[in-house]
Scaffold this motif. Structure first.
Motif, PDB file in Angstrom:
ATOM      1  N   VAL A 112      74.196 125.966  33.255  1.00  0.00           N
ATOM      2  CA  VAL A 112      75.050 125.424  34.313  1.00  0.00           C
ATOM      3  C   VAL A 112      74.197 124.909  35.472  1.00  0.00           C
ATOM      4  N   LEU A 113      73.211 125.702  35.871  1.00  0.00           N
ATOM      5  CA  LEU A 113      72.338 125.278  36.972  1.00  0.00           C
ATOM      6  C   LEU A 113      71.551 124.027  36.592  1.00  0.00           C
ATOM      7  N   GLY A 114      71.082 123.967  35.350  1.00  0.00           N
ATOM      8  CA  GLY A 114      70.344 122.791  34.910  1.00  0.00           C
ATOM      9  C   GLY A 114      71.213 121.542  34.902  1.00  0.00           C
ATOM     10  N   PHE A 115      72.465 121.687  34.456  1.00  0.00           N
ATOM     11  CA  PHE A 115      73.374 120.538  34.464  1.00  0.00           C
ATOM     12  C   PHE A 115      73.655 120.088  35.900  1.00  0.00           C
ATOM     13  N   CYS A 116      73.869 121.026  36.794  1.00  0.00           N
ATOM     14  CA  CYS A 116      74.128 120.667  38.192  1.00  0.00           C
ATOM     15  C   CYS A 116      72.912 119.992  38.817  1.00  0.00           C
ATOM     16  N   ALA A 117      71.719 120.452  38.447  1.00  0.00           N
ATOM     17  CA  ALA A 117      70.514 119.805  38.961  1.00  0.00           C
ATOM     18  C   ALA A 117      70.435 118.359  38.474  1.00  0.00           C
ATOM     19  N   ALA A 118      70.776 118.138  37.200  1.00  0.00           N
ATOM     20  CA  ALA A 118      70.780 116.772  36.675  1.00  0.00           C
ATOM     21  C   ALA A 118      71.864 115.933  37.340  1.00  0.00           C
ATOM     22  N   LEU A 119      73.001 116.555  37.599  1.00  0.00           N
ATOM     23  CA  LEU A 119      74.119 115.827  38.194  1.00  0.00           C
ATOM     24  C   LEU A 119      73.856 115.458  39.655  1.00  0.00           C
ATOM     25  N   SER A 120      73.024 116.230  40.318  1.00  0.00           N
ATOM     26  CA  SER A 120      72.757 115.980  41.734  1.00  0.00           C
ATOM     27  C   SER A 120      71.806 114.803  41.963  1.00  0.00           C
ATOM     28  N   ASP A 121      71.142 114.338  40.918  1.00  0.00           N
ATOM     29  CA  ASP A 121      70.207 113.221  41.030  1.00  0.00           C
ATOM     30  C   ASP A 121      70.793 112.018  40.291  1.00  0.00           C
ATOM     31  N   ARG A 122      71.157 110.948  41.032  1.00  0.00           N
ATOM     32  CA  ARG A 122      71.801 109.803  40.402  1.00  0.00           C
ATOM     33  C   ARG A 122      70.853 108.982  39.540  1.00  0.00           C
ATOM     34  N   ARG A 123      69.570 109.347  39.534  1.00  0.00           N
ATOM     35  CA  ARG A 123      68.631 108.666  38.639  1.00  0.00           C
ATOM     36  C   ARG A 123      68.576 109.312  37.256  1.00  0.00           C
ATOM     37  N   THR A 124      69.254 110.449  37.080  1.00  0.00           N
ATOM     38  CA  THR A 124      69.237 111.129  35.787  1.00  0.00           C
ATOM     39  C   THR A 124      69.852 110.234  34.714  1.00  0.00           C
ATOM     40  N   ARG A 125      69.169 110.114  33.609  1.00  0.00           N
ATOM     41  CA  ARG A 125      69.648 109.257  32.528  1.00  0.00           C
ATOM     42  C   ARG A 125      70.729 109.956  31.720  1.00  0.00           C
TER      43      ARG A 125
ATOM     44  N   LEU B  20      82.453 127.608  41.150  1.00  0.00           N
ATOM     45  CA  LEU B  20      83.692 127.206  40.490  1.00  0.00           C
ATOM     46  C   LEU B  20      83.445 126.857  39.027  1.00  0.00           C
ATOM     47  N   LEU B  21      82.346 126.152  38.736  1.00  0.00           N
ATOM     48  CA  LEU B  21      82.022 125.821  37.348  1.00  0.00           C
ATOM     49  C   LEU B  21      81.769 127.084  36.533  1.00  0.00           C
ATOM     50  N   LEU B  22      81.089 128.060  37.129  1.00  0.00           N
ATOM     51  CA  LEU B  22      80.857 129.327  36.433  1.00  0.00           C
ATOM     52  C   LEU B  22      82.169 130.071  36.196  1.00  0.00           C
ATOM     53  N   ALA B  23      83.074 130.009  37.186  1.00  0.00           N
ATOM     54  CA  ALA B  23      84.369 130.676  37.015  1.00  0.00           C
ATOM     55  C   ALA B  23      85.176 130.020  35.902  1.00  0.00           C
ATOM     56  N   MET B  24      85.112 128.688  35.802  1.00  0.00           N
ATOM     57  CA  MET B  24      85.812 127.989  34.714  1.00  0.00           C
ATOM     58  C   MET B  24      85.287 128.444  33.356  1.00  0.00           C
ATOM     59  N   LEU B  25      83.969 128.506  33.224  1.00  0.00           N
ATOM     60  CA  LEU B  25      83.385 128.947  31.956  1.00  0.00           C
ATOM     61  C   LEU B  25      83.765 130.389  31.640  1.00  0.00           C
ATOM     62  N   GLY B  26      83.774 131.219  32.671  1.00  0.00           N
ATOM     63  CA  GLY B  26      84.182 132.606  32.456  1.00  0.00           C
ATOM     64  C   GLY B  26      85.609 132.701  31.957  1.00  0.00           C
TER      65      GLY B  26
ATOM     66  N   ALA C 196      83.314 115.206  34.447  1.00  0.00           N
ATOM     67  CA  ALA C 196      84.587 115.388  33.746  1.00  0.00           C
ATOM     68  C   ALA C 196      84.375 115.912  32.328  1.00  0.00           C
ATOM     69  N   VAL C 197      83.375 115.374  31.632  1.00  0.00           N
ATOM     70  CA  VAL C 197      83.092 115.853  30.272  1.00  0.00           C
ATOM     71  C   VAL C 197      82.726 117.339  30.300  1.00  0.00           C
ATOM     72  N   TRP C 198      81.884 117.710  31.257  1.00  0.00           N
ATOM     73  CA  TRP C 198      81.476 119.113  31.371  1.00  0.00           C
ATOM     74  C   TRP C 198      82.680 120.009  31.656  1.00  0.00           C
ATOM     75  N   ILE C 199      83.541 119.596  32.582  1.00  0.00           N
ATOM     76  CA  ILE C 199      84.707 120.401  32.945  1.00  0.00           C
ATOM     77  C   ILE C 199      85.662 120.521  31.766  1.00  0.00           C
ATOM     78  N   TYR C 200      85.785 119.450  30.968  1.00  0.00           N
ATOM     79  CA  TYR C 200      86.649 119.533  29.790  1.00  0.00           C
ATOM     80  C   TYR C 200      86.221 120.690  28.895  1.00  0.00           C
ATOM     81  N   TYR C 201      84.934 120.750  28.576  1.00  0.00           N
ATOM     82  CA  TYR C 201      84.469 121.815  27.682  1.00  0.00           C
ATOM     83  C   TYR C 201      84.449 123.177  28.366  1.00  0.00           C
ATOM     84  N   SER C 202      84.501 123.199  29.681  1.00  0.00           N
ATOM     85  CA  SER C 202      84.557 124.463  30.411  1.00  0.00           C
ATOM     86  C   SER C 202      85.973 125.002  30.518  1.00  0.00           C
TER      87      SER C 202
ATOM     88  N   VAL D 187      77.240 119.099  44.824  1.00  0.00           N
ATOM     89  CA  VAL D 187      77.190 119.565  43.436  1.00  0.00           C
ATOM     90  C   VAL D 187      76.939 121.064  43.372  1.00  0.00           C
ATOM     91  N   PHE D 188      75.956 121.533  44.125  1.00  0.00           N
ATOM     92  CA  PHE D 188      75.622 122.958  44.037  1.00  0.00           C
ATOM     93  C   PHE D 188      76.627 123.842  44.763  1.00  0.00           C
TER      94      PHE D 188
END
Length: 608
Positions: A86-99, A453-459, A214-220, A447-448
């Motif tokens: 989750v933290l790694g995804f948020c780190a990627a999401l926080s940088d708009r240069r992430t491919r 909330l993202l962790l609570a969704m997964l839980g 949105a894709v991440w939240i769907y699977y969460s 993002v961070f």
């Protein structure tokens, strides 16, 4: 980007880039450089999380599962891996240069951790209904199509698309059974969903942060669990693909330059859409209704009708023709029930919210968490509708509301409320993503800030998805018992079980009548609890004039009785003890997780 024309509420707004994101997309100059250490830490989180996850699966005591299923036996390392991902995804999401490849890798890793864990841990196929569908495929191959004498399972003969497709796969590949690949249906089905989800979201916005969020939240949040080897999972995948093609065509139609000849659909694409609808219609009874409801909802804005009305007409026609011909036996037999359900919309809505008084304490907790997660999804989507005005110009709110007419029209065996949530979720999560991640200032901080909330969704998802695994998991000993029954019992023999949680007991279902005791009315169940032998007599005496009856008791059945409380938790033990001391009941198979009794009518046995 040129000035957009005003859009009416509810109209699909192709690539409706949020207003607050435009400065980011058009700002001049190179983006700010981030520290190399931060960059490497963000990218290292993904492989480290995967390694920790695999290590966590080495020593898991599956026999210790009780009220909360896998949740109580997964080691701390599993949860560390999930949190790190989750933290790694948020780190990627926080940088708009992430491919996009990094986002895709994180989402695939999430799917692997959530949905491949049971496949890697369990020695056999998970979930009794998955075994049942494997048996239907086998029976259709043996009978060359529809299965005679299917009784309750003849509904599959009337919606056979999924089963015929798998029969073709087996015959083309030379595999003996779908059992080998059915184990991997959940992770594969979820991975295949990524493409249509991305197509839908890219038809609405160009902001990659919103799309992948949105894709991440769907699977969460997709806790319903309709992703196993089943017609519903197959039809839902086609439904989301259909919506993706529709939204893509709506975008293309809206972006057509002025003066371009009006053509709602290219012939090839329209044919593909009709073919997908035809496969949905012949594969599942509920999904066509959800499909028509979604098409009607998207057709409400006038501008969309030129594109959608031909598709809606084709969908309605296909459904009516199928229900009036192939599915006519089922529709005719249940028409009165369908009409009666229309008069009880309030009962249909709450039918899936079962009373929790007899359930195990852990299952009460699981149920309330499931309900809370579902309510939170709709609440966040409603807040996004109010706070993010641009979402009102899209078809997303209409797609969220589209399942409601079907929900109030029928209870679908108490499952309709969960299916309505499932079909509304793909649209709802983009609204939630817009609410959580759309910002012009300090996107990394935003993002961070939502990590909890993202962790609570997964839980919440894990409680719903893993909370009943003590009944969904089958040991090799249980499989051995049912294989003994299906391989050795004479055709026509009655097979009795406490619940449906018996792996593979439906094999040769066209040759054996079945009785499932926890599905009987309350008076029958009370008699069974009071005296197991007296409770069995009405079933086994009347059905054993020619062939013996076989009673199958197993670990998973006892677990299901304990979890849902339809029968007391000690029912299986009491039945075993009673039959062991009663003349006429002979234990013909026993191991540590299962026992099979044969009952021969005493008068029949003496005459033989």
């Amino acid at each position: 980007m040129g000035k957009r024309s005003p859009l009416t509420a509810g109209q699909w707004a192709p690539r409706a880039v949020p207003e607050t994101r435009r400065p980011d997309a058009t700002s001049a100059g190179p983006p700010a450089r981030r520290p190399a250490a931060w960059q490497w830490a963000a990218r290292a989180a993904l492989p480290v999380a995967l390694v920790l996850w695999l290590l966590s699966l080495r020593h898991v005591n599956l026999g210790a599962m009780t009220d909360l299923g896998l949740l109580q036996v997964l080691p701390v390392l599993f949860w560390v891996a999930l949190g790190l991902l989750v933290l790694g995804f948020c780190a990627a999401l926080s940088d708009r240069r992430t491919r996009g490849g990094w986002f895709l890798a994180h989402v695939l890793a999430l799917i692997a951790i959530l949905h491949a864990t049971p496949a890697l841990l369990y020695p056999t196929l998970r979930y009794g209904w998955a075994w049942k569908h494997v048996a239907v495929v086998d029976a259709m191959i043996r009978n060359g199509g529809s299965v005679p004498g299917a009784e309750k399972l003849d509904v599959y003969d009337q919606w056979p698309g999924f089963f015929h497709l798998n029969a073709l796969v087996l015959q083309a590949t030379g595999l003996e059974s779908a059992l080998g690949y059915a184990v991997w249906a959940p992770p594969v089905t979820n991975a295949l969903l990524i493409a249509p989800l991305l197509l839908i979201y890219r038809s609405v916005t160009t902001d990659r942060r919103l799309i992948w969020g949105a894709v991440w939240i769907y699977y969460s949040c997709s806790w319903v669990g309709q992703d196993y080897f089943a017609p519903q999972a197959f039809a839902f995948l086609l439904f989301v693909t259909l919506v993706a093609l529709l939204t893509s065509q709506l975008r293309a139609s809206a972006e057509r330059p002025p003066g371009t000849p009006a053509r709602a659909w290219p012939p090839g694409r329209f044919l593909a859409v009709v073919l997908i609808m035809a496969v949905i219609v012949c594969s599942h009874p509920l999904t066509p209704l959800m499909m028509i409801s979604a098409l009607v909802a998207l057709s409400l804005p006038r501008r969309n009708r030129r594109v959608l009305l031909p598709v809606l007409g084709a969908g309605v026609l296909l459904t009516l023709v199928w229900d009036a011909t192939v599915a006519r036996p089922f529709v005719s037999a249940n028409l009165g029930e369908f009409v009666g359900a229309l008069l009880e919309p309030d009962s249909n809505v709450v039918s899936g919210l079962a009373a929790l008084g007899t359930a195990a304490p852990g299952q009460v907790q699981v149920s309330w968490i499931d309900r809370s997660l579902s309510a939170a999804v709709f609440l966040l989507a409603a807040i996004a509708f109010l706070r993010r005005r641009w979402t009102r110009r899209t078809g997303l709110p209409l797609l969220v509301l589209a399942p409601l007419p079907v929900l109030v029209a029928n209870a679908y065996g108490g499952e309709m409320i969960f299916r309505a949530y499932l079909f509304a979720l793909p649209a709802a999560v983009l609204l939630i993503s817009a609410l959580l991640f759309e910002t012009r200032r300090r996107p990394r901080l935003r993002v961070f800030a939502v990590v909890p909330l993202l962790l609570a969704m997964l839980g919440g998802l894990l409680f719903g998805y893993y909370g009943k695994e003590s009944a969904n998991y089958f040991t090799e000993d249980e499989v051995a018992a049912t294989r003994f029954v299906t391989a050795t019992t004479p055709p026509g023999s009655l097979i009795v079980s406490l619940t449906s949680d018996v792996p593979g007991l439906e094999m040769n279902y066209d040759k054996h009548p079945r009785v499932q005791l926890n599905e009987q009315d309350l008076a029958v169940r009370r008699r069974l609890v009071r005296d197991p032998i007296e409770g069995l007599e009405p079933f086994i005496d009347g059905a054993t004039e020619r062939e013996p009856a076989y009673i199958v008791l197993s670990r998973a059945q006892a677990a299901e009785c304990y979890l849902n409380g339809t029968l007391p938790a000690d029912t299986m033990r009491r039945m075993d003890t009673a039959m062991a001391g009663t003349w006429g009941f002979v234990p013909v198979f026993r191991n540590k997780d299962a026992v099979v009794y044969r009952y021969q009518n005493p008068d029949r046995a003496e005459s033989s």
